[in-house]
Design an enzyme around this catalytic site. Structure first.
Site, PDB file in Angstrom:
ATOM      1  N   SER A   1       0.693  -1.221  -0.017  1.00 43.42           N
ATOM      2  CA  SER A   1      -0.088   0.038  -0.241  1.00 43.42           C
ATOM      3  C   SER A   1       0.838   1.412   0.063  1.00 43.42           C
ATOM      4  CB  SER A   1      -1.002  -0.028   1.231  1.00 43.42           C
ATOM      5  OG  SER A   1      -1.905   1.151   1.172  1.00 43.42           O
TER       6      SER A   1
ATOM      7  N   ASP B   1      -1.989   6.475  -4.257  1.00 41.11           N
ATOM      8  CA  ASP B   1      -0.921   5.529  -3.610  1.00 41.11           C
ATOM      9  C   ASP B   1      -0.489   4.689  -4.379  1.00 41.11           C
ATOM     10  OD1 ASP B   1      -3.000   3.796  -2.908  1.00 41.11           O
ATOM     11  OD2 ASP B   1      -2.501   3.418  -1.072  1.00 41.11           O
TER      12      ASP B   1
ATOM     13  N   ASP C   1      -0.553   1.353  -4.601  1.00 42.16           N
ATOM     14  CA  ASP C   1      -1.568   0.345  -5.235  1.00 42.16           C
ATOM     15  C   ASP C   1      -2.901   0.768  -5.642  1.00 42.16           C
ATOM     16  OD1 ASP C   1      -2.183   0.662  -2.747  1.00 42.16           O
ATOM     17  OD2 ASP C   1      -3.060  -1.410  -2.479  1.00 42.16           O
TER      18      ASP C   1
ATOM     19  N   ASP D   1      -5.292   2.609  -3.932  1.00 41.42           N
ATOM     20  CA  ASP D   1      -6.853   2.278  -3.368  1.00 41.42           C
ATOM     21  C   ASP D   1      -7.122   3.628  -2.451  1.00 41.42           C
ATOM     22  OD1 ASP D   1      -4.757   1.673  -1.487  1.00 41.42           O
ATOM     23  OD2 ASP D   1      -5.652  -0.337  -0.823  1.00 41.42           O
TER      24      ASP D   1
END
Length: 598
Positions: free
Chosen positions: A169, A322, A324, A326
């Site tokens: 993340s 960010d 990834d 999400d």
């Protein structure tokens, strides 16, 4: 020797014995790894740790096994049982494979796998795929970086029983991780998470991991899958005519070297926005995140380049996701006339209001709708829902709990949207995790709505405060690394429980919620209500002036987090400076109290 002195001596003695035992167990665990069929480079690293006079690295690498937290498994890359490497990933994947085969007997078991832009993510993803296929499980594999929400979507799209995303993340570059999903597209929750860990714990040797994959069981996700996902995004459009009239709205976007440098600009363009400016220095995937200290849109520094570009092109709204894809950070022109960042609570409130207002204006509210927020997210979200007569449920931190609630209510109540203060939002239920792609297009539409009225996002926020009260929040994160840090964090939480204050800064504590104990205590009425939430290490203190303090160890980072929320009536725009100043002063006082306490 006096009795008191003898007791102190015995206590010290047993502490040392316990410490010696722990160190012995750590050395033994490291030796087991050394004797296992791991690669020579890893063996050399273990030997170096064992032979070093300073064994702090050895302790941190082997003092525990990685487990599933609120976001799956996440940690620093390296050698050891408490490090992210192909062997810890292999054990997790082997355990998940064993559990899937037990849970879906006599079925064609399938999983979806993708990865982000982090160093080693693609390599790790391929090793995870090998373990699955070696166990006879089919894999729908992403041949390029794709964001986390697309894994959630892929699970149901390809009718899989599970899915895995290789990502850490928004953590610093030395981290990586493994997010595990179930057949509904949501991250794994109880009892599955515990059952998977039980399967992992049954694996007594690295030799039991099946790494010899079967390439015939791998199916590559094709571009048609991307088109299907984007089609769902397009269905979110609330006001097509509004977007058409403001197609030239100036939007700046940055993927911060992550997975979404291609898909979010494409989504914004497909949605109807033709004036999207991507931060070129951060457009390409790069696991070193060279232009930022941390690839986290919660950190102001991560959005510096985006704001610099916004100033150049006079953007109405600034968006950044960010690594990834999400979470999404937002900036807009503030009262200072300069670009200012919205926090996650403010963005959640604006999104909630826009979704519900459109349903209300179009007479689509049927009475069975609901939104969801986490227990540490602003109560302003609930106030907005109440204004429109819509239910607002609260869950523990983590979108897996929001997805769980959607599943429980499916068929009887309709999910509209959900959010958490840490920059995660979910609109609709075609994805069962937070989704920066759908959030960005909807925020673009909100930007068009405000532009049409000659407003900024901060002007809209003022309108929400005038109607519902002025809410202000701030987060304090205290980092405590390694084994000793984890112990310190637990000690702080224990101290809070054992020495609960009856007042904080001269304000009475009127209510205490202890999610771990499962209790909600009203200290004025002297009553206790049992919580329906799953047990979690969270404490909340409500003060007589409406302030709220929440304490929670992070499930994915070596941090303890304190969430401060304050509010007061806001009756006129002319009172803004005074009310804002009073709330900021209150927050600073509470910050000082918490920093001294910890």
């Amino acid at each position: 020797m006096l009795i008191a002195e003898r007791l102190l001596f015995l206590a010290s003695y047993f502490r040392n014995v316990t410490k010696m035992k722990a160190e012995k167990e750590i050395v033994e665990k490291a030796q087991v790894w050394l004797d296992s069929p791991i690669d020579e480079e890893s063996k050399a690293a273990v030997r170096q740790m064992l032979e070093s006079e300073d064994q702090s690295e050895l302790i941190d690498a082997f003092y525990k096994d990685m487990d599933f937290g609120t976001g799956g498994m996440r940690g620093i890359m390296g050698v050891g049982s408490n490090r992210l490497n192909i062997y810890t990933l292999g054990m997790a994947t082997q355990g998940l494979s064993n559990y899937l085969l037990k849970s879906f007997p006599n079925q064609r078991v399938k999983v979806a796998i993708s990865y982000d832009s982090r160093n080693n993510s693609q390599y790790f993803a391929r090793k995870v795929a090998d373990v699955f296929t070696a166990n006879g499980i089919e894999v729908y594999f992403s041949d390029k970086v794709r964001p986390t929400p697309m894994v959630s979507y892929a699970i149901r799209h390809f009718e899989c029983q599970s899915g895995v995303m290789l990502t850490a993340s928004h953590n610093p570059k030395e981290y990586n991780g493994f997010k595990a999903y179930w057949e509904d597209g949501a991250q794994v929750i109880a009892p599955h998470d515990k059952n998977i860990i039980a399967e992992v714990n049954k694996i007594s040797s690295i030799a039991e991991i099946k790494f010899d994959g079967n390439p015939d069981l791998i199916h590559i996700m094709e571009d048609s899958f991307d088109r299907s996902y984007l089609a769902e995004i397009m269905n979110l459009k609330e006001n097509p005519d509004l977007v058409s009239r403001h197609s030239g709205l100036s939007i700046v976007y940055s993927p911060i070297h992550g997975t979404t440098g291609e898909i979010i600009p494409k989504a914004l363009k497909s949605y109807g926005f033709e004036n999207v400016h991507v931060v070129e220095e951060q457009r390409l995937p790069d696991g070193d995140f060279p232009t930022v200290i941390s690839p986290n849109p919660e950190e102001a520094e991560a959005m510096d380049l985006a704001i610099k570009l916004a100033e150049k092109v006079s953007a109405h709204i600034v968006l950044a996701s960010d690594p990834d894809g999400d979470r999404v950070g937002v900036a807009a022109i503030g009262k200072s006339g300069k670009y200012e960042l919205l926090n996650g609570n403010q963005t959640a409130a604006i999104l909630t209001w826009y979704l519900l207002r459109n349903l209300y204006d179009n007479r689509k509210l049927k009475g069975n709708e609901f939104i969801v927020k986490t227990i540490v997210t602003s109560d302003l979200v609930e106030k907005i829902a109440t204004f429109f007569g819509v239910k607002c449920y609260q869950t523990l931190t983590g979108f897996k709990y929001i997805a769980q609630l959607i599943r429980e209510k499916e068929g009887s109540e309709k999910f509209i949207g959900g959010g958490e203060e840490s920059y995660g939002y979910m609109v609709g239920d075609f994805v069962r995790d937070k989704d920066a792609v759908s959030a960005c297009v909807l925020l673009g539409e909100i930007g068009a709505w405000t532009k049409a009225r000659d407003l900024t996002l901060f002007d809209l926020l003022d309108q929400l405060h005038l109607r519902n009260g002025f809410y202000k929040e701030q987060l304090i994160s205290i980092t405590k690394k390694g084994k000793s840090g984890a112990e310190e964090i637990q000690a702080i939480m224990q101290k809070l429980r054992e020495n609960m204050p009856d007042q904080i800064l001269s304000k009475k504590v009127v209510r205490v919620v202890d999610v771990k104990a499962g209790t909600d205590k009203d200290l004025i009425a002297n009553t206790t209500t049992l919580l329906t939430l799953e047990s979690s290490n969270v404490l909340q203190f409500y003060l007589e002036d409406g302030s709220k303090i929440s304490a929670r160890p992070s499930g994915t980072e070596p941090k303890i987090k304190f969430y401060i929320s304050v509010n007061m009536p806001f009756l006129s725009q002319a009172d803004y400076a005074e009310v804002n100043g009073k709330l900021m002063n209150r927050i600073e006082q509470l910050k000082g109290f918490l920093e001294n306490f910890s």
